[in-house]
Scaffold this motif. Structure first.
Motif, short mmCIF file in Angstrom:
data_model
loop_
_atom_site.label_atom_id
_atom_site.label_comp_id
_atom_site.label_asym_id
_atom_site.label_seq_id
_atom_site.Cartn_x
_atom_site.Cartn_y
_atom_site.Cartn_z
N GLY A 146 38.80 81.69 56.17
CA GLY A 146 38.19 82.89 55.61
C GLY A 146 36.68 82.81 55.63
N PRO A 147 36.00 83.85 55.13
CA PRO A 147 34.53 83.84 55.10
C PRO A 147 33.95 82.68 54.30
N ASP A 148 34.75 82.13 53.37
CA ASP A 148 34.29 81.00 52.57
C ASP A 148 34.54 79.66 53.24
N GLY A 149 35.07 79.69 54.49
CA GLY A 149 35.31 78.45 55.20
C GLY A 149 36.58 77.73 54.79
N VAL A 150 37.50 78.42 54.14
CA VAL A 150 38.74 77.79 53.68
C VAL A 150 39.94 78.38 54.42
N THR A 196 47.94 68.36 61.39
CA THR A 196 48.08 69.04 60.10
C THR A 196 46.93 70.03 59.98
N LEU A 197 47.03 70.95 59.04
CA LEU A 197 45.93 71.89 58.86
C LEU A 197 44.70 71.22 58.25
N ASP A 198 44.88 70.12 57.53
CA ASP A 198 43.72 69.32 57.12
C ASP A 198 42.98 68.82 58.35
N GLU A 199 43.74 68.34 59.35
CA GLU A 199 43.12 67.84 60.58
C GLU A 199 42.53 68.98 61.40
N GLY A 207 33.47 71.17 65.25
CA GLY A 207 33.18 72.02 66.40
C GLY A 207 32.23 73.16 66.08
N LEU A 208 32.34 73.73 64.88
CA LEU A 208 31.50 74.86 64.51
C LEU A 208 30.22 74.44 63.80
N GLY A 209 30.19 73.19 63.36
CA GLY A 209 28.99 72.71 62.67
C GLY A 209 28.83 73.26 61.28
N ARG A 210 29.94 73.60 60.62
CA ARG A 210 29.87 74.07 59.23
C ARG A 210 31.15 73.65 58.52
N PRO A 211 31.10 73.51 57.21
CA PRO A 211 32.26 72.98 56.48
C PRO A 211 33.48 73.92 56.55
N ILE A 212 34.60 73.39 56.97
CA ILE A 212 35.88 74.10 56.94
C ILE A 212 36.87 73.19 56.23
N THR A 213 37.59 73.73 55.28
CA THR A 213 38.58 72.94 54.55
C THR A 213 39.92 73.67 54.53
N TYR A 214 40.94 72.96 54.10
CA TYR A 214 42.28 73.54 54.00
C TYR A 214 42.77 73.48 52.56
N TYR A 215 43.27 74.60 52.05
CA TYR A 215 43.88 74.65 50.74
C TYR A 215 45.36 75.01 50.91
#
Length: 280
Positions: A146-150, A196-199, A207-215
């Motif tokens: 999402g826009p929040d990187g999650v 996994t979606l964490d991976e 790849g994008l150079g910004r924080p992406i996480t999985y919840y």
């Protein structure tokens, strides 16, 4: 002659360009001829999947057909069935259909059930067939955030062997150019790894150079978080079941069908991102 549907889209357009580069004659079946790519050796016919008369006319003289599944909609299966019947009536000899990995009448991903029903209609039509059962697209993985990187969804710690659209296009082109050896074949098209979606989040973040996480949402959370979109129930079910299919392990297995048929290694998500090819 080779027929191609979806030539104005991501997959069909890639295949059409590859066939043009190979110098073969092709018929592009599109809803809007103004959007059809202008390619050497190609002719254009206007037809939507649910217009049987237009499909029959557009496929006149086509022997091998790439049937790219129609855009997601509530009546997509009805469109597919109409199209298959019309293709058979037009004298098409072999349909190469882009199905879904693990398509079955009871698969977790709800739209995969429609793909299975389409496969069954093709089998019953008497037309030769090749089914390309694509895993979820690696190109789409960055868009899960999402826009929040999650990335939010009820996938738990399940894995997905996502496949690059370019790899599917390479396989489809190889089959269309030499269809006879693939008649009756069903291929599971995956990437080279199962993540996994964490991976996935870690790879996309790099790849994008910004924080992406999985919840990892619960199913109840998933339905609640998507309620604000005002989408119909069938669409929300499809969205949520994308993740639950991962949780159930139904899209985890890696196959060798891409390297075997395309003649090159399957593309990883990291490679897609490095090359800037993950835009979806």
């Amino acid at each position: 002659m080779i027929g191609v549907t979806g030539a104005t889209g991501r997959l069909g357009g890639r295949v059409a360009r590859r066939l043009a580069a190979a110098g073969v004659e092709q018929r592009l079946l599109v809803r809007d001829p103004a959007r059809a790519p202008q390619l050497p050796g190609s002719s254009v016919a206007q037809a939507s999947f649910d217009d049987a008369d237009a499909v029959r006319a557009g496929l006149d003289g086509v022997s091998v057909l790439l049937m790219v599944s129609a855009a997601e909609s509530e009546d997509r299966l009805d469109q597919h069935l109409t199209f298959v019947d019309a293709a058979a009536a037009a004298g098409v000899e072999q349909i190469v259909y882009t199905s879904f990995y693990g398509a079955a009448p009871d698969c977790t991903f709800t739209l995969g059930r429609d793909h299975y029903a389409t496969e069954q209609r093709i089998r019953a039509s008497g037309v030769g067939f090749t089914f390309l059962r694509d895993n979820f697209y690696a190109d789409f993985m960055p868009a899960l955030a999402g826009p929040d990187g999650v990335i939010r969804g009820p996938a738990g710690d399940g894995r997905v062997a996502a496949v690059a659209v370019d790899d599917v296009a390479d396989v489809a082109t190889a089959v269309l150019l030499d269809p006879a050896p693939h008649a009756g074949g069903t291929y599971g098209l995956t990437g080279p790894e199962s993540l996994t979606l964490d991976e996935v989040a870690a790879v996309v973040s790099t790849g994008l150079g910004r924080p992406i996480t999985y919840y990892p949402e619960s199913q109840a959370e998933a339905y609640a978080s998507r309620a604000s979109y005002g989408a119909p129930d069938w669409q929300v079910d499809a969205w949520v079941s994308t993740y639950t299919a991962i949780a159930e392990g139904e899209v985890a297995a890696v196959t060798d069908d891409v390297p075997r048929l395309a003649g090159h290694p399957a593309t990883s998500l990291a490679e897609l991102l490095r090359e800037g090819r993950a835009a979806y």
